[in-house]
Design a protein around this motif. Structure first.
Motif, PDB file in Angstrom:
ATOM      1  N   VAL A  24      83.412-147.988  10.929  1.00 35.36           N
ATOM      2  CA  VAL A  24      84.146-148.899  10.128  1.00 35.36           C
ATOM      3  C   VAL A  24      84.859-149.859  11.094  1.00 35.36           C
ATOM      4  CG1 VAL A  24      85.977-149.334   8.438  1.00 35.36           C
ATOM      5  CG2 VAL A  24      84.384-147.289   7.887  1.00 35.36           C
ATOM      6  N   GLN A  25      84.318-151.246  10.969  1.00 35.43           N
ATOM      7  CA  GLN A  25      85.054-151.935  11.801  1.00 35.43           C
ATOM      8  C   GLN A  25      86.538-152.754  11.119  1.00 35.43           C
ATOM      9  OE1 GLN A  25      83.825-153.426  14.681  1.00 35.43           O
ATOM     10  NE2 GLN A  25      82.065-151.998  14.490  1.00 35.43           N
ATOM     11  N   HIS A  26      87.335-152.563  11.716  1.00 30.94           N
ATOM     12  CA  HIS A  26      88.766-152.677  11.473  1.00 30.94           C
ATOM     13  C   HIS A  26      89.079-154.283  10.745  1.00 30.94           C
ATOM     14  CE1 HIS A  26      90.557-149.480  13.926  1.00 30.94           C
ATOM     15  NE2 HIS A  26      89.895-148.942  12.922  1.00 30.94           N
ATOM     16  N   TYR A  27      88.399-155.241  11.480  1.00 25.87           N
ATOM     17  CA  TYR A  27      88.519-156.597  11.095  1.00 25.87           C
ATOM     18  C   TYR A  27      87.764-156.965   9.817  1.00 25.87           C
ATOM     19  CZ  TYR A  27      83.828-157.905  12.673  1.00 25.87           C
ATOM     20  OH  TYR A  27      82.652-158.204  12.980  1.00 25.87           O
ATOM     21  N   ILE A  28      86.651-156.176   9.562  1.00 26.94           N
ATOM     22  CA  ILE A  28      85.756-156.338   8.171  1.00 26.94           C
ATOM     23  C   ILE A  28      86.595-155.785   7.279  1.00 26.94           C
ATOM     24  CG2 ILE A  28      83.696-155.846   6.972  1.00 26.94           C
ATOM     25  CD1 ILE A  28      82.137-155.925   9.995  1.00 26.94           C
ATOM     26  N   LEU A  29      87.045-154.571   7.566  1.00 24.32           N
ATOM     27  CA  LEU A  29      87.847-153.660   6.460  1.00 24.32           C
ATOM     28  C   LEU A  29      89.083-154.397   6.007  1.00 24.32           C
ATOM     29  CD1 LEU A  29      88.234-151.130   4.911  1.00 24.32           C
ATOM     30  CD2 LEU A  29      89.588-150.063   6.892  1.00 24.32           C
ATOM     31  N   MET A  30      89.850-155.048   7.017  1.00 26.29           N
ATOM     32  CA  MET A  30      91.060-155.629   6.590  1.00 26.29           C
ATOM     33  C   MET A  30      90.813-156.986   5.698  1.00 26.29           C
ATOM     34  SD  MET A  30      93.388-153.757   7.367  1.00 26.29           S
ATOM     35  CE  MET A  30      93.313-152.442   8.362  1.00 26.29           C
ATOM     36  N   TRP A  43      99.388-154.624   2.201  1.00 30.25           N
ATOM     37  CA  TRP A  43      98.398-155.091   3.224  1.00 30.25           C
ATOM     38  C   TRP A  43      99.039-155.071   4.443  1.00 30.25           C
ATOM     39  CZ3 TRP A  43      97.540-159.102   6.793  1.00 30.25           C
ATOM     40  CH2 TRP A  43      96.428-158.934   7.052  1.00 30.25           C
ATOM     41  N   LYS A  44     100.093-155.562   4.903  1.00 29.12           N
ATOM     42  CA  LYS A  44     100.893-155.439   6.218  1.00 29.12           C
ATOM     43  C   LYS A  44     101.106-154.110   6.571  1.00 29.12           C
ATOM     44  CE  LYS A  44     104.638-157.337   8.737  1.00 29.12           C
ATOM     45  NZ  LYS A  44     103.830-157.603   9.769  1.00 29.12           N
ATOM     46  N   ILE A  45     101.340-153.207   5.738  1.00 31.10           N
ATOM     47  CA  ILE A  45     101.815-151.731   6.149  1.00 31.10           C
ATOM     48  C   ILE A  45     100.245-151.306   6.558  1.00 31.10           C
ATOM     49  CG2 ILE A  45     101.805-149.313   5.343  1.00 31.10           C
ATOM     50  CD1 ILE A  45     104.069-150.403   3.431  1.00 31.10           C
ATOM     51  N   LEU A  46      99.434-151.532   5.989  1.00 29.77           N
ATOM     52  CA  LEU A  46      97.746-150.951   6.192  1.00 29.77           C
ATOM     53  C   LEU A  46      97.184-151.549   7.609  1.00 29.77           C
ATOM     54  CD1 LEU A  46      95.425-149.191   5.395  1.00 29.77           C
ATOM     55  CD2 LEU A  46      94.588-151.642   4.313  1.00 29.77           C
ATOM     56  N   THR A  47      97.428-152.842   7.817  1.00 29.78           N
ATOM     57  CA  THR A  47      97.191-153.464   9.005  1.00 29.78           C
ATOM     58  C   THR A  47      97.979-152.983  10.378  1.00 29.78           C
ATOM     59  OG1 THR A  47      98.773-155.143   8.769  1.00 29.78           O
ATOM     60  CG2 THR A  47      96.376-155.808   8.125  1.00 29.78           C
ATOM     61  N   GLU A  48      99.548-152.600  10.183  1.00 29.30           N
ATOM     62  CA  GLU A  48      99.956-151.887  11.202  1.00 29.30           C
ATOM     63  C   GLU A  48      99.628-150.593  11.321  1.00 29.30           C
ATOM     64  OE1 GLU A  48     103.980-152.279   9.760  1.00 29.30           O
ATOM     65  OE2 GLU A  48     104.300-154.244  10.396  1.00 29.30           O
ATOM     66  N   LEU A  49      99.056-150.017  10.428  1.00 31.87           N
ATOM     67  CA  LEU A  49      98.366-148.659  10.697  1.00 31.87           C
ATOM     68  C   LEU A  49      97.312-148.502  11.748  1.00 31.87           C
ATOM     69  CD1 LEU A  49      98.620-146.684   7.000  1.00 31.87           C
ATOM     70  CD2 LEU A  49      99.657-146.088   9.300  1.00 31.87           C
ATOM     71  N   TYR A  50      96.485-149.652  11.707  1.00 36.24           N
ATOM     72  CA  TYR A  50      95.303-149.849  12.401  1.00 36.24           C
ATOM     73  C   TYR A  50      95.407-150.826  13.527  1.00 36.24           C
ATOM     74  CZ  TYR A  50      93.065-146.852   9.147  1.00 36.24           C
ATOM     75  OH  TYR A  50      92.328-145.524   8.449  1.00 36.24           O
TER      76      TYR A  50
END
Length: 225
Positions: A24-30, A43-50
């Motif tokens: 799973v590509q992170h930039y595609i997922l976000m 969404w910010k919490i999720l991006t900080e996780l990855y």
């Protein structure tokens, strides 16, 4: 799954994604998560996780320098299966919106899915090939690979088809049975096969527990057994 009519064509395609959660590509997922209209805080919490994930490789007595991780959802993570669903959701929506796949009356039932366990169902050989073509394009756009040798098609039709399905230029194997969501799907006698499989699992479990006292009158008391 309802019982099909005896004269009806019926094809089940069980898909196998290579290392599904790992690609799973992170930039595609976000980007896809933004389209889910989730709260900006979440969404910010999720991006900080990855963001800024790194890893090292240990070999003998040496450890490599850290390198960035730009793909993959966390193995065993509570959110991982849900994130993967978002990652593949557009594929399933595209197939449904174009009415590609099996229908129960006016209810769409062409792509039964749980996380990376995906199946395509159709009663038309050409339609199933179109579904595979859509999958091939989608997988290419999202940088993951469908394993052509492990992907199977089960022909449950009364009169077997000679159609040669292919995925990414590779012919897909036809099989008498396959497993989807832990249930064996088979050309015929599906219920009997699954019942026998459950009996065998129960028997193996019983034997495995005998060493801890689950046996006869000299073992554990009946309520505990």
């Amino acid at each position: 799954m309802r019982k099909k009519k005896g004269s009806e064509n019926f094809f089940i395609n069980i898909l196998d994604v290579k290392s599904a959660f790992d690609v799973v590509q992170h930039y595609i997922l976000m980007d896809k998560m933004l389209n889910q209209d989730i709260h900006p805080v979440y969404w910010k919490i999720l991006t900080e996780l990855y963001n800024d994930l790194t890893s090292k490789v240990k070999w003998l007595d040496g450890i490599s320098t850290p390198f960035n991780i730009k793909q993959g959802v966390r193995q065993g993570g509570i959110l991982s299966t849900h994130l993967y669903k978002v990652f593949v959701q557009d594929l399933l929506v595209e197939l449904e919106e174009n009415a590609l796949g099996y229908h129960l009356g006016n209810v769409y039932a062409g792509t039964p899915t749980c996380a990376d366990d995906i199946a395509f169902i159709s009663n038309n050989e050409n339609e199933l090939q179109i579904m595979l073509n859509v999958l091939s394009r989608y997988a290419n756009e999202h940088h993951y690979t469908i394993h052509p040798m492990k992907t199977q098609i089960i022909d449950c039709s009364k009169t077997k088809s000679n159609y040669k399905w292919n995925l990414c230029g590779n012919e897909i194997n036809t099989a008498e049975s396959g497993v989807h969501l832990g249930i064996i799907r088979a050309e015929k006698n599906e219920c009997q096969i699954n019942i026998q499989e459950r009996i065998q699992i129960a028997r193996r479990t019983k034997y495995a527990l005998m060493g801890s006292g689950v046996h006869g009158t000299n073992g554990l008391d009946p309520p505990t057994s």
